[in-house]
Design a protein around this motif. Structure first.
Motif, PDB file in Angstrom:
ATOM      1  N   ILE A 139      24.452  -3.100   0.964  1.00 37.89           N
ATOM      2  CA  ILE A 139      23.663  -1.928   1.321  1.00 37.89           C
ATOM      3  C   ILE A 139      24.566  -0.718   1.540  1.00 37.89           C
ATOM      4  CG2 ILE A 139      23.597  -2.478   3.798  1.00 37.89           C
ATOM      5  CD1 ILE A 139      20.853  -0.761   1.685  1.00 37.89           C
ATOM      6  N   PHE A 140      25.749  -0.920   2.149  1.00 38.21           N
ATOM      7  CA  PHE A 140      26.669   0.206   2.317  1.00 38.21           C
ATOM      8  C   PHE A 140      27.107   0.722   0.952  1.00 38.21           C
ATOM      9  CE2 PHE A 140      30.786   2.201   2.569  1.00 38.21           C
ATOM     10  CZ  PHE A 140      30.657   3.043   3.659  1.00 38.21           C
ATOM     11  N   ASN A 141      27.423  -0.186   0.054  1.00 38.50           N
ATOM     12  CA  ASN A 141      27.828   0.221  -1.290  1.00 38.50           C
ATOM     13  C   ASN A 141      26.734   1.057  -1.953  1.00 38.50           C
ATOM     14  OD1 ASN A 141      29.438   0.150  -3.756  1.00 38.50           O
ATOM     15  ND2 ASN A 141      27.968  -1.355  -4.523  1.00 38.50           N
ATOM     16  N   THR A 142      25.493   0.613  -1.839  1.00 38.04           N
ATOM     17  CA  THR A 142      24.378   1.308  -2.478  1.00 38.04           C
ATOM     18  C   THR A 142      24.162   2.696  -1.893  1.00 38.04           C
ATOM     19  OG1 THR A 142      23.305  -0.816  -2.936  1.00 38.04           O
ATOM     20  CG2 THR A 142      21.916   1.138  -3.024  1.00 38.04           C
ATOM     21  N   LEU A 143      24.285   2.828  -0.567  1.00 33.85           N
ATOM     22  CA  LEU A 143      24.024   4.108   0.095  1.00 33.85           C
ATOM     23  C   LEU A 143      25.200   5.073   0.017  1.00 33.85           C
ATOM     24  CD1 LEU A 143      22.162   2.914   3.310  1.00 33.85           C
ATOM     25  CD2 LEU A 143      21.229   4.416   1.547  1.00 33.85           C
ATOM     26  N   ASN A 144      26.350   4.596  -0.453  1.00 35.39           N
ATOM     27  CA  ASN A 144      27.539   5.447  -0.432  1.00 35.39           C
ATOM     28  C   ASN A 144      28.236   5.539  -1.787  1.00 35.39           C
ATOM     29  OD1 ASN A 144      28.013   6.252   2.588  1.00 35.39           O
ATOM     30  ND2 ASN A 144      27.350   4.119   2.604  1.00 35.39           N
TER      31      ASN A 144
END
Length: 404
Positions: free
Chosen positions: A65-70
């Motif tokens: 999720i961090f990868n997707t949002l950033n």
């Protein structure tokens, strides 16, 4: 010749965390802005640590999720509890066009990084502060997450089954708030382009939610009527619902918005009750007898797959679509044709499929250029190249946990 991205040349200093703030800066990053995420191992962004689906994660660089949002962002690690780190953050603000944060009101001021402090250094800075209920008023210091925003914004009250409890809306609310934040920044950048002046944006997450449900406010203002929870029903359209298909796990949504669509539905279903029963003679009658109508439609869908229902009704001009789970969505022909899911190579997690830009700009395309950053991955570029720090100074600041 490569096409320029819309925000190429814009630099954003990003102090946001969780979901709502990073969604706003993600949109800017997809549009070509250079977004520098300021974070620290002292207090990691919780989206690096855990997932709503998977729970705790193995490490801060292994969060899907961090990868997707950033995506497209850079990461610099500054321990803002250290005065020297605050000085470095100020230096970065001086070479940035936009500063974004979604901490509780007052936190950035106490750090010495509030709007007035940054404006003194760079008078034309654009700054977005996103919080639960805004930066003013008696409740401004209240803590909030997505369910809070939805509750105070009014959306939770009108979402849920008739007679049931309000729905505790989750992550999608954060993404809506973030999208409104990106829109506000774009408006401020447009103003800056015309006037050379910056400005401060005070975004209330609850108000952002309220702004997206204007019909409920208008209904109360004009008619004195408080909207209630209706589940899948519509105030006018019928049928308008979600119907089980042949497989237990398959559902399809169907909505009929005109007399022409109703006649098409009747032809496809071929059920005489729909054309001969006075309860379904007109739109008002169908809405008043929605339960009986749903039973007939549900009998028909129960003998077919969701794809069969969609193809039969769509070919007749009736809005119908399967309710996709993750695997079905990823395999959908339309999703594939549009390239909605894009494969990105991540240094720690390998190849991952992520959701690409939601727009197709013909002259200035948005694009995914790189993975979400490893923590501190871009310290050398941000501190060394942009600010001109030597390797020796950076090593010393690492030892002092200023870069941390």
């Amino acid at each position: 010749m490569a096409k320029k991205a819309p925000l190429e040349g814009i630099r954003v200093l990003d102090f946001t965390w969780a979901w709502a703030g990073p969604q706003a800066s993600l949109i800017l990053a997809l549009l070509g802005a250079e977004v520098i995420k300021v974070e620290s191992r002292r207090r990691l962004d919780h989206s690096r640590l855990r997932s709503l689906v998977a729970g705790p994660l193995a490490g801060p660089d292994e969060s899907f999720i961090f990868n997707t949002l950033n995506l497209n962002k850079l990461s610099v690690t500054l321990n803002l509890s250290q005065p020297r780190a605050v000085e470095i953050a100020k230096a970065l603000a001086q070479i940035s066009d936009v500063v974004m944060e979604n901490m509780r009101p007052g936190v950035m001021d106490r750090l010495g990084l509030g709007y007035e402090a940054l404006r003194a250094l760079k008078p034309d800075i654009v700054m977005l502060s996103s919080s639960a209920v805004g930066g003013s008023g008696p409740e401004r210091l209240y803590t909030g997450y997505a369910p809070t925003f939805a509750a105070m914004g009014g959306l939770a009250y009108i979402t849920g089954r008739p007679g049931g409890r309000p729905a505790p809306l989750m992550g999608a609310i954060d993404l809506r708030v973030g999208s409104t934040g990106a829109f506000a920044v774009l408006a401020a950048l447009y103003y800056h382009q015309r006037t050379g002046k910056g400005q401060y944006i005070d975004l209330s997450s609850a108000e952002a939610v309220s702004a997206l449900m204007g019909d409920a406010f208008m209904d109360y203002t004009m008619n004195g009527r408080v909207q209630e929870r209706m589940g899948n029903l519509d105030q006018v359209m019928a049928p308008h619902g979600c119907y089980r298909c042949r497989a237990e796990s398959e559902w399809v949504t169907i909505a009929v918005g005109s007399e022409e669509e109703w006649q098409s539905l009747c032809r496809v279903l071929g059920d005489q009750r729909l054309t001969e029963d006075e309860r379904f003679a007109d739109g008002y009658s169908r809405r008043q007898n929605q339960d009986d109508l749903d039973e007939i439609v549900g009998e028909w869908t129960a003998g077919r797959s969701a794809q069969e229902v969609m193809q039969s009704l769509q070919s007749a001009g009736v809005a119908a679509m399967p309710v996709y789970d993750g695997p079905s969505l990823a395999q959908d022909a339309q999703v594939e044709a549009r390239g909605i899911l894009t494969e990105v190579e991540h240094p720690a997690m390998g190849k991952k499929r992520v959701v690409g830009p939601m727009w197709r700009l013909s002259k200035t395309p948005a694009a995914i250029r790189r993975h979400g950053p490893l923590i501190g991955e871009d310290n050398d570029y941000v501190l060394g190249q942009l600010l001109g720090m030597s390797q020796e100074e950076m090593a010393r600041l690492v030892d002092e946990q200023v870069i941390y």
